[in-house]
Structures are given as C-alpha cells and as structure tokens.
Design a protein around this motif. Structure first.
Motif, PDB file in Angstrom:
ATOM      1  N   LEU C 609       0.835  -1.202   0.000  1.00  0.00           N
ATOM      2  CA  LEU C 609       0.000   0.000   0.000  1.00  0.00           C
ATOM      3  C   LEU C 609       0.869   1.251   0.000  1.00  0.00           C
ATOM      4  O   LEU C 609       0.571   2.209  -0.715  1.00  0.00           O
ATOM      5  CB  LEU C 609      -0.928   0.003   1.210  1.00  0.00           C
ATOM      6  CG  LEU C 609      -2.205  -0.833   1.053  1.00  0.00           C
ATOM      7  CD1 LEU C 609      -3.002  -0.814   2.335  1.00  0.00           C
ATOM      8  CD2 LEU C 609      -3.034  -0.296  -0.106  1.00  0.00           C
ATOM      9  N   THR C 610       1.927   1.243   0.788  1.00  0.00           N
ATOM     10  CA  THR C 610       2.764   2.453   0.837  1.00  0.00           C
ATOM     11  C   THR C 610       3.487   2.674  -0.484  1.00  0.00           C
ATOM     12  O   THR C 610       3.597   3.802  -0.961  1.00  0.00           O
ATOM     13  CB  THR C 610       3.815   2.348   1.964  1.00  0.00           C
ATOM     14  OG1 THR C 610       3.842   1.023   2.436  1.00  0.00           O
ATOM     15  CG2 THR C 610       3.561   3.313   3.055  1.00  0.00           C
ATOM     16  N   GLY C 613       0.414   2.139  -3.495  1.00  0.00           N
ATOM     17  CA  GLY C 613      -0.950   2.625  -3.229  1.00  0.00           C
ATOM     18  C   GLY C 613      -1.379   3.730  -4.169  1.00  0.00           C
ATOM     19  O   GLY C 613      -2.451   3.685  -4.771  1.00  0.00           O
ATOM     20  N   LYS C 614      -0.488   4.717  -4.337  1.00  0.00           N
ATOM     21  CA  LYS C 614      -0.829   5.859  -5.180  1.00  0.00           C
ATOM     22  C   LYS C 614      -1.082   5.417  -6.612  1.00  0.00           C
ATOM     23  O   LYS C 614      -2.012   5.882  -7.274  1.00  0.00           O
ATOM     24  CB  LYS C 614       0.340   6.852  -5.140  1.00  0.00           C
ATOM     25  CG  LYS C 614      -0.113   8.290  -5.003  1.00  0.00           C
ATOM     26  CD  LYS C 614       1.098   9.183  -4.842  1.00  0.00           C
ATOM     27  CE  LYS C 614       0.996   9.974  -3.569  1.00  0.00           C
ATOM     28  NZ  LYS C 614       2.207  10.752  -3.337  1.00  0.00           N
ATOM     29  N   LEU C 615      -0.226   4.470  -7.033  1.00  0.00           N
ATOM     30  CA  LEU C 615      -0.328   4.001  -8.416  1.00  0.00           C
ATOM     31  C   LEU C 615      -1.632   3.257  -8.655  1.00  0.00           C
ATOM     32  O   LEU C 615      -2.298   3.421  -9.681  1.00  0.00           O
ATOM     33  CB  LEU C 615       0.870   3.087  -8.690  1.00  0.00           C
ATOM     34  CG  LEU C 615       1.084   2.659 -10.125  1.00  0.00           C
ATOM     35  CD1 LEU C 615       1.531   3.837 -10.962  1.00  0.00           C
ATOM     36  CD2 LEU C 615       2.122   1.553 -10.167  1.00  0.00           C
ATOM     37  N   CYS C 616      -2.044   2.432  -7.664  1.00  0.00           N
ATOM     38  CA  CYS C 616      -3.198   1.571  -7.865  1.00  0.00           C
ATOM     39  C   CYS C 616      -4.508   2.291  -7.628  1.00  0.00           C
ATOM     40  O   CYS C 616      -5.494   2.024  -8.302  1.00  0.00           O
ATOM     41  CB  CYS C 616      -3.142   0.372  -6.937  1.00  0.00           C
ATOM     42  SG  CYS C 616      -1.727  -0.666  -7.238  1.00  0.00           S
ATOM     43  N   PHE C 617      -4.547   3.157  -6.641  1.00  0.00           N
ATOM     44  CA  PHE C 617      -5.859   3.689  -6.232  1.00  0.00           C
ATOM     45  C   PHE C 617      -6.011   5.180  -6.458  1.00  0.00           C
ATOM     46  O   PHE C 617      -7.092   5.713  -6.315  1.00  0.00           O
ATOM     47  CB  PHE C 617      -6.109   3.357  -4.758  1.00  0.00           C
ATOM     48  CG  PHE C 617      -6.060   1.884  -4.485  1.00  0.00           C
ATOM     49  CD1 PHE C 617      -7.118   1.060  -4.869  1.00  0.00           C
ATOM     50  CD2 PHE C 617      -4.965   1.316  -3.873  1.00  0.00           C
ATOM     51  CE1 PHE C 617      -7.069  -0.292  -4.631  1.00  0.00           C
ATOM     52  CE2 PHE C 617      -4.922  -0.039  -3.648  1.00  0.00           C
ATOM     53  CZ  PHE C 617      -5.967  -0.855  -4.021  1.00  0.00           C
ATOM     54  N   ARG C 618      -4.955   5.846  -6.779  1.00  0.00           N
ATOM     55  CA  ARG C 618      -4.999   7.290  -7.047  1.00  0.00           C
ATOM     56  C   ARG C 618      -5.612   8.072  -5.898  1.00  0.00           C
ATOM     57  O   ARG C 618      -6.537   8.853  -6.098  1.00  0.00           O
ATOM     58  CB  ARG C 618      -5.803   7.586  -8.334  1.00  0.00           C
ATOM     59  CG  ARG C 618      -5.498   6.653  -9.467  1.00  0.00           C
ATOM     60  CD  ARG C 618      -5.381   7.370 -10.792  1.00  0.00           C
ATOM     61  NE  ARG C 618      -5.088   6.419 -11.861  1.00  0.00           N
ATOM     62  CZ  ARG C 618      -3.860   5.930 -12.069  1.00  0.00           C
ATOM     63  NH1 ARG C 618      -2.864   6.309 -11.341  1.00  0.00           N
ATOM     64  NH2 ARG C 618      -3.652   5.069 -13.042  1.00  0.00           N
ATOM     65  N   PHE C 619      -5.162   7.786  -4.677  1.00  0.00           N
ATOM     66  CA  PHE C 619      -5.625   8.657  -3.595  1.00  0.00           C
ATOM     67  C   PHE C 619      -4.506   9.507  -3.049  1.00  0.00           C
ATOM     68  O   PHE C 619      -3.359   9.310  -3.323  1.00  0.00           O
ATOM     69  CB  PHE C 619      -6.291   7.889  -2.441  1.00  0.00           C
ATOM     70  CG  PHE C 619      -5.611   6.655  -1.967  1.00  0.00           C
ATOM     71  CD1 PHE C 619      -6.251   5.403  -2.079  1.00  0.00           C
ATOM     72  CD2 PHE C 619      -4.332   6.667  -1.444  1.00  0.00           C
ATOM     73  CE1 PHE C 619      -5.629   4.258  -1.640  1.00  0.00           C
ATOM     74  CE2 PHE C 619      -3.710   5.522  -1.009  1.00  0.00           C
ATOM     75  CZ  PHE C 619      -4.370   4.283  -1.113  1.00  0.00           C
TER      76      PHE C 619
END
Lengths: 102, 162, 619
Positions: C609-610, C613-619
């Motif tokens: 996730l760390t 995470g940004k790549l997969c979920f764009r949050f």
C-alpha cells in the motif's frame, strides 16, 4: 497469443493459494506442500517472463531449474526435520511447538 | 484455440492447488499437489519450455511427491479424519490472503505489459545446455554441492541415535 | 645535582602495589618488601639531605594540568623543612616496620597490613614533598585513608570499626575547612604554590580573605593533628595495631597538621589574630589532653592524650612565633613518642592487657623494653639532656618572650603535668609489685632492636638544637622572618624547665611509689567531681553525640525514609509499569510460527500500500 499478464495473474493466484495453505495448515507436511505451491508460482512467472521478454541464453529457465533443485533440497531437509521432530514429540502439528517464546 | 488451452490449464492449476490446500487428508493433499505440479508442467509446455516441463515431471512428480508420501506414511495417525487440520486463524488468513491477492491483481492490472512474445522466442534444449555448462557453470556446480550437503545433513538428522 | 627527591615516595608505593597484588603469595616476605622500600627511601632521603646542603633547591617534574589558565606542575619542594620531615618519616617509618614484623607476626592479614603501611609511607612522603596545596591535599587524603584503614585494621572488633569511622569523619570536618581554605586562597591570590606565599600573596590578596583562608587551612591542621575541638578521634584510634599508633597517630600523620601550619607559616604571620588562634587552640588542647592523661588507665590512651598535648604544644610554639621551636619539637617528639608507643606495644605484646592498673614490676622481666620506656619517658618529661628537654625548652622560651603570660602559664602547667602523668605511667607499669598474675616475657629481636635505635635518637636528637651544637637545627631550619629572636636559650629558662620536670616526676613518685595504693585513692576521693570530669574526658564525646551525631542520625533516618518511599517507589513504579506493559504485550508472542507469518503478511500488505498505493488507487 495470450498476453503476458495472464501468466502473471496465474502466478499470483497460485502464490496466494500457497500462502493461505502456509497460514492455515496445522500439519507441518501440509505447510511444506503449500510452500511447493508458492515456489511453483514463482517458476511460472520466471518461465513466462523468459518466454516474452527473455534473452537467447534462457536465463529464466535456468533460474527455474535452480529453483526446482532448491525446492527439492528444501523438501528433503524439511521432511527429515519433521521426522526427527515426530520422533521426539510424537506430533507433526505446528501449534504443538510453541516453545520458542518469552 | 490457444486461449482455450491456456484457460483449461490455468483452471486445472487453480483447482488442484485449492484442493491440495483444503483437503483434510494429508495423503490426498499430496495427490492433489502431484496433479497441480503436472498442470504447471502443462503451463511450461504451453510456454515452449519443454525441457523444464520434463524436469518438472521427473523431479517434482517423480521425486519430491514420493518423498512426501514416504514422510506422510512414516508419521502415523496424521491421516486420521477426527483431527482438525486447520488452525484457528483460518478466517484471518483468508482475509489477509484475499486482500493480498486483490492488491497484487491491482498492481498487475495497472502495469503496461507487452502484448506478445518477444524476439527471443523459444529457447532450445541445446541453448540451455550451453548456458548451464558455460556462463552458469559456477551456480550449477554450486547447486550440486548444496544437494550433497543436504543429502549428508538429511542422513545425519534422520539417523536414529542409539 | 641529581634530582631524585621524587623517587622517595615511589618505592613505598611500589611496595604497596606488590603487597596488595601478590601479598597472599609472598606471605612473610611481604614485610621485607615494605622494609626494603622504606630503607631505599631512607637512603635517598639522606642523599637529598646532602644535596640540600650542597645547594639544591626545589625543582619541577613537568606540567600536570591547567585549570582556568593556571598551570599546575608536579613540583617537588626540597627545602630544610621538607628534608627534615623526610628524614624523620623514613627513619621512624623504617624502624616501625621492622618492629611490625615481630608485632604483627601470625596475623591473618599480615601482608595487607604491610601494603597499607607502605601506602601510608608513600602518601606521607608525597605530602612532605608536594610544593602546592592541590598535591598536598591529595596526599593529605591519602594518609587519612590509610589512617582509617589501619585504625579499623581489626575490623572484626566493633570498637575498631567504629573508631575507624570516627577518625575518618572527624578529620573530614577539618579537611572540608582545609579544602575551602585552598579555594579561598586561590580566589584571593590566584596561586596554590607554597613558594608564592611569602612574597606574592601579601601583595595581591585582600587582608580579610587571607585571614579567613589561613583560619580555614588551620581547620585542616586541627582535624589532622587532633587538636581541640576535633581531638576526639585520636584516643579512639588506639584500637588499631600499636605499631600503627606509633607511626601514624604519634610520629608522622598527626604531625602533618603542624607541618602544614609550618609550611604555610608566612600566611599566618600576616595577621597576628591567626597566630593567636593557633596558639590558643594549641594551648587548650595541650592543657586539656594533659589533664585527662593524668587519670586514664589505658596505657595506649595515656600516650594518645599525651600526643594531643604535645601537638598542642607545637601549635602553641608556632603560634607564639617560635617557628623553629615548633618544628624542632615536632622532630624530637616523633622519635620519643614513637619509642614510647613501641614500648607500650611491646608491653601489651607481653602481658596481653592495656590496663596499667593490672601491670607493675615489669622492669625486671623486660629489661630492654623497660629501659627504653624509661628513656622515652625522660625525653617526654623534659629531663636534660634527653631530646624533649631541648625542644620543650625552646617552646617555653618562645612563649615567655612573646609576651603572652597566659599562654606561657599554660605551657608551664602542661610541661609539669606531662612529667607527672608519664612518671605515673612508668611507676605503675614498670615499678612496684605486679598487681595481677601476668606472665611477661621479653619481646623478640625484631621488636627490641628498633627500640634500642629509637632510644638512641630519643637521647641524642635533641642535642642538634641545643647550645652544645650551636643550635645546628635552628640554623638549618631557619625561616625568613621570625617574630621573636630565636634560639637564645637562656640558662634561667633551662633551670626552670628542669625544675618543672623534676618536680612533676617527684610528685608522681610521692603519690604512686611512696603513697603506694592508698594515697591516689584518697586524693581522687577528695577531688571527686573533678576526677569524674577528667575520667569522662570533659564529656566531649557525650556532647558531640547529643549535639551532632544524634541529630545527624535522625536526619539520616528521615532521608532514608524518603529514599525508601519516594525514590524506591519511583524505581519500583517504573519497573511495575514495564511489567504491566509486558504482561499486556506478551500474548502477542505466542511462539507459533503461523501467527508470526500472518502478521508478516499484514506487513507486506502495508508495504504494498505504501509503495504502490498511489499508483493503484490514485488517492
């Protein structure tokens, strides 16, 4: 032709099944079986990547051969250890072996 | 046609693997593992890695599974149906595994993969032999050394002490 | 000129190291290690003495450290005063160590004893040779430590352990004053060197600060020399081995206080108030201790009070301006008091008691010891031509010439009492009939030979300062600016002093030999209240106990309660909190591999996730 990511997903599925087995089986032999699944998941990836992206010397396949050899070694030693433990403790269930704490 | 073959093999791999993980009887597990490994060998054949497929069948199904069966038979009582074969963290393990798979799937999904096989294409048995005995001869010999050590170690550990 | 003075304390120190490390293996040989080291020191001291006569002065061994811009050097002071002390300490020390071979024979901690003695010798010689206050203070504490260790040498006896502590704590009070005095002097003058005292210090320091510094330094001398009001530790210090009493608590360490005053004399000379304080404190100690000694029945305690009294006389001598008189008496006293203690030790060795009322008639059984005892007594009583006569005469003369009739009276009375109580001692111990069935025998050669050598010194060392040798000692020790004309011993004073001593001896003879058993009892009954006061040593111990010791113990109790409840509570509380946390956290560690693995995969999830995470979920 099948895209590469299908194989990667197949590897991921096999990997997760193996992990589930390692986490849940009480029997040590069951755990070893699950570890074999995980190693095979890795091998699928290696061979698939070799097929799609690899070099002519077949590095991926050679690596897979090494993995198979190491897996064989791991099983041999692991099973002998299980037999030794079984001789001493009359059990092959992992939750009976909680001596290594505190 | 090629797709159908792949999906069939992939289905076999998944189903047999699940069965080998979920079966109560460890002996059955070993049998399902053998079938899984055969299916994986199928994947290798599908990927034009015939040598690896053959090695898989010979070493895994022929050697390792036999070892497992021996171990299972040597440790008595473990085939007993009345004994619970999974531990109390099954649910947690299932959730963790599911989340892990979901994340892996996501990562795989967002990655831009190549669509078809590259120029390297098929690696022949001859190439593998060449590589093993030229460029990768050191790890190859090293593996044999480890095998020897494992063999000796296994005999020492497994010996019944008088 | 060869600079070897700094080697003098080194040999005893090496002997200490050898004895403390290998004492068990050396056994009897450890004594010879110490004696040999002292002998080498003695030889070196003689060489240094000759060097001094040939014109060698103080020298520097190199810089030690720099404090606040002031460099402090390892200075070695070679002058007449320190060389005199060197000779006294090494001669007396060597003889006493030879004596100890016989005296301590068969003691379970034989080699430990000699290790301590060697360490004492090293510290004492270092103290004498130090040329600044800082080094003096270090060695000062070194001799104090040895004093403590040796008083409490037989620590199995509660009295000895207690006496050791008493000595240590009492001198500590004086030492604190000494240290404060050093600080004050440093603040006032920015120097800690003795050599600066006479010429630099009077220029730079403000007067009241210098006076205060001198008085504080005198505090240290009072503690170490067991002067009033810190004298209470010395009589109790007699619990130690007698040889130790002779060396440390009669001849050398207690004289260190007098030595310190002599060493810093130019500081005291600056203000007549300081000198008067020294003289008055010395006078009080001298008279008080002498009066107590007249009634005490413990052979060693009589000598201990005598030591306090004689040290008081030295202080008095210094205080009235008799610099050479005080130091001269310091030297002669070291010899004859060491002799007296060793005789007392020999007597105790023979009869196994210290009560003089149980002794008597020992002269016929112990010829050598008895003769030496008599010589020592005559020397202390001040009968010509023995050593004590010449030096005491000098002090009386200095007191007389200073124009303090009161102080002169005190000195006279003390001299008379000294002659009286010493005569009483030998009459009771050596003469008359045995008062109990004692099987006395003469002591071994190792004990009697030092007695003979010391007897020789007790007889003849006084001649060094007598008119017969044209005041050789005074000329040797001569100090820059004495306040009175010194060394002019008048015939009248000599006569007076002799009469004084003989009358004291005569009185004792009348009371204890002629009067036999009845007269002393009668006299004591007549003056019962005064007798009781003396027997109780003027109640100093009781007063100190009530005023200082008990309130202090109460306070300690309070603090220990605080320690037990608050401090221990905090510590234990911390431990308990940790215990509680661990009890909460411990179940996490089950010992089951699969639990760990599950948590590991949770960690893997967090990791993915760390990183992704940004790549997969764009949050």
């Amino acid at each position: 032709m099948i895209p590469l990511d299908y194989f990667v997903v197949l590897g991921a599925v096999l990997f997760c099944i193996g992990i589930f087995g390692v986490l849940t089986r009480r029997n040590v032999i069951g755990v070893l079986i699950s570890i074999e699944l995980i190693l095979n998941a890795a091998n699928i990836n290696l061979v698939a990547f070799n097929r799609y992206l690899g070099t002519p010397d077949g590095l991926g396949q050679i690596f897979a051969i090494f993995v198979i050899a190491i897996a064989a070694i791991a099983s041999v030693v692991g099973l002998v250890l299980i037999i030794a433990i079984y001789r001493n403790g009359k059990s092959v269930f992992l939750d009976h072996f909680n001596l290594m704490k505190w | 046609m090629a797709e159908i073959t792949f999906f069939f093999i992939a289905l076999c791999v998944c189903v047999f693997a699940l069965l080998s993980v979920l079966s109560r009887d460890v002996f059955h597990c070993a049998v399902w593992l053998a079938l899984t490994l055969l299916s994986v060998a199928g994947v290798y054949f599908y990927l034009d890695a015939e040598f690896l497929g053959v090695v898989q069948v010979l070493v895994y199904v022929g050697g390792i599974i036999t070892l497992f069966v021996f171990a299972i038979k040597l440790t008595a009582k473990i085939g007993d149906k009345s004994i619970v074969q999974v531990n109390e963290q099954t649910l947690a393990a299932a959730i963790v595994t599911a989340v892990l798979f979901y994340l892996l799937f996501k990562v795989i999904a967002v990655h831009p993969w190549v669509s078809g096989p590259g120029s390297a294409a098929v690696v022949s048995l001859k190439d593998i032999g060449n590589s093993l005995l030229t460029g990768y001869v050191l790890p190859f010999e090293f593996i044999s050394l480890i095998l020897l050590a494992a063999m000796v170690g296994a005999i020492v550990i497994g010996k019944v002490k008088k | 000129m060869v600079k070897i003075a700094h080697l003098i304390p080194l040999f005893p120190f090496l002997a200490f190291v050898v004895n403390i490390l290998f004492g068990r293996r050396l056994k009897g040989a450890s004594a010879w290690v110490s004696v040999l080291a002292s002998g080498v020191s003695l030889a070196l001291s003689v060489v240094v003495y000759q060097g001094l006569l040939a014109g060698q002065g103080p020298y520097d061994l190199g810089k030690w450290l720099t404090i606040n811009g002031l460099p402090i050097h390892f200075g070695v002071s070679v002058d007449s005063l320190s060389v005199m002390m060197l000779l006294v300490v090494t001669i007396v020390g060597t003889l006493i160590q030879i004596y100890s071979i016989g005296y301590m024979h068969g003691d379970p901690r034989y080699s430990r004893y000699f290790a301590y003695i060697s360490f004492f010798m090293a510290s004492m010689l270092g103290l004498v040779l130090a040329d600044n206050f800082l080094m003096v203070y270090i060695f000062w504490e070194g001799v104090g430590l040895c004093s403590y260790l040796l008083i409490a040498f037989w620590f199995e006896r509660p009295a000895a352990a207690k006496a050791g502590m008493k000595a240590f704590i009492t001198t500590r009070i004086g030492d604190t004053g000494f240290l404060l005095g050093i600080f004050l002097l440093f603040i006032a003058t920015k120097t800690i060197y003795f050599s600066d005292l006479s010429h630099i210090v009077p220029m730079v320091g403000s007067e009241w600060m210098l006076t205060a510094a001198a008085l504080l330094i005198f505090c240290g001398a009072v503690g170490k020399s067991a002067q009033f009001p810190l004298h209470v530790w010395l009589p109790d210090a007699m619990e130690g081995p007698t040889a130790v009493s002779a060396l440390i608590h009669a001849a050398t360490m207690v004289a260190a206080g007098v030595y310190l005053v002599a060493r810093t004399y130019s500081l005291f000379v600056l203000n007549s108030f300081c000198l008067e304080t020294v003289a008055v404190i010395g006078g009080i100690s001298a008279l008080m201790a002498a009066s107590i000694a007249t009634v005490n029945n413990d052979i060693k305690r009589v000598l201990a009070y005598s030591t306090i009294s004689q040290l008081g006389l030295m202080m008095l001598g210094l205080g009235v301006g008799g610099y050479s008189a005080g130091t001269f008496h310091l030297m002669t006293h070291a010899f004859f008091k060491a002799l007296l203690f060793l005789c007392a030790g020999s007597v105790i060795h023979a009869v196994h008691t210290q009560d003089i009322q149980k002794m008597g008639g020992l002269l016929s059984k112990m010829k050598v010891t008895g003769t030496a005892f008599i010589i020592g007594t005559l020397a202390l009583a001040g009968v010509p031509p023995f050593a004590g006569f010449w030096s005491k005469d000098e002090i009386l003369l200095a007191a007389f010439q200073s124009g303090h009739p009161f102080l002169f009276g005190v000195a006279v009375l003390t001299s008379f009492l000294t002659a009286f109580y010493m005569s009483r001692l030998i009459f009771l111990v050596l003469f008359g009939k045995p008062r109990s069935s004692l099987h006395a025998h003469e002591s071994p050669k190792t004990m009697t030979i030092p007695l003979m050598v010391l007897s020789f010194f007790a007889v003849f060392v006084g001649l060094l300062g007598s008119p017969l040798t044209h005041h050789a000692f005074q000329n040797f020790i001569f100090f820059g600016a004495p306040s009175v004309e010194e060394g002019q011993a008048s015939g009248a004073m000599m006569m007076f002093s002799t009469v004084l001593s003989l009358s004291g001896i005569g009185l004792a003879y009348v009371v204890y030999i002629v009067g036999n058993k009845i007269l002393p009892v009668n006299i004591r009954a007549r003056f019962a209240p005064f007798d009781q006061l003396l027997l109780n040593k003027y109640h100093f111990d009781e007063i100190y106990d009530a005023v200082f010791v008990r309130p202090c113990l109460k306070l300690c109790d309070l603090f220990s309660q605080f320690d037990r409840i608050v401090v221990d509570g905090m510590v234990n509380g911390t431990a308990r909190v940790v215990q509680w946390f661990s009890a909460v956290l411990r179940p996490l560690q089950t010992g089951l591999v699969q639990h760990y693995l599950l948590i590991q995969f949770l960690g893997v999830i967090v990791l993915i996730l760390t990183v992704m995470g940004k790549l997969c979920f764009r949050f």
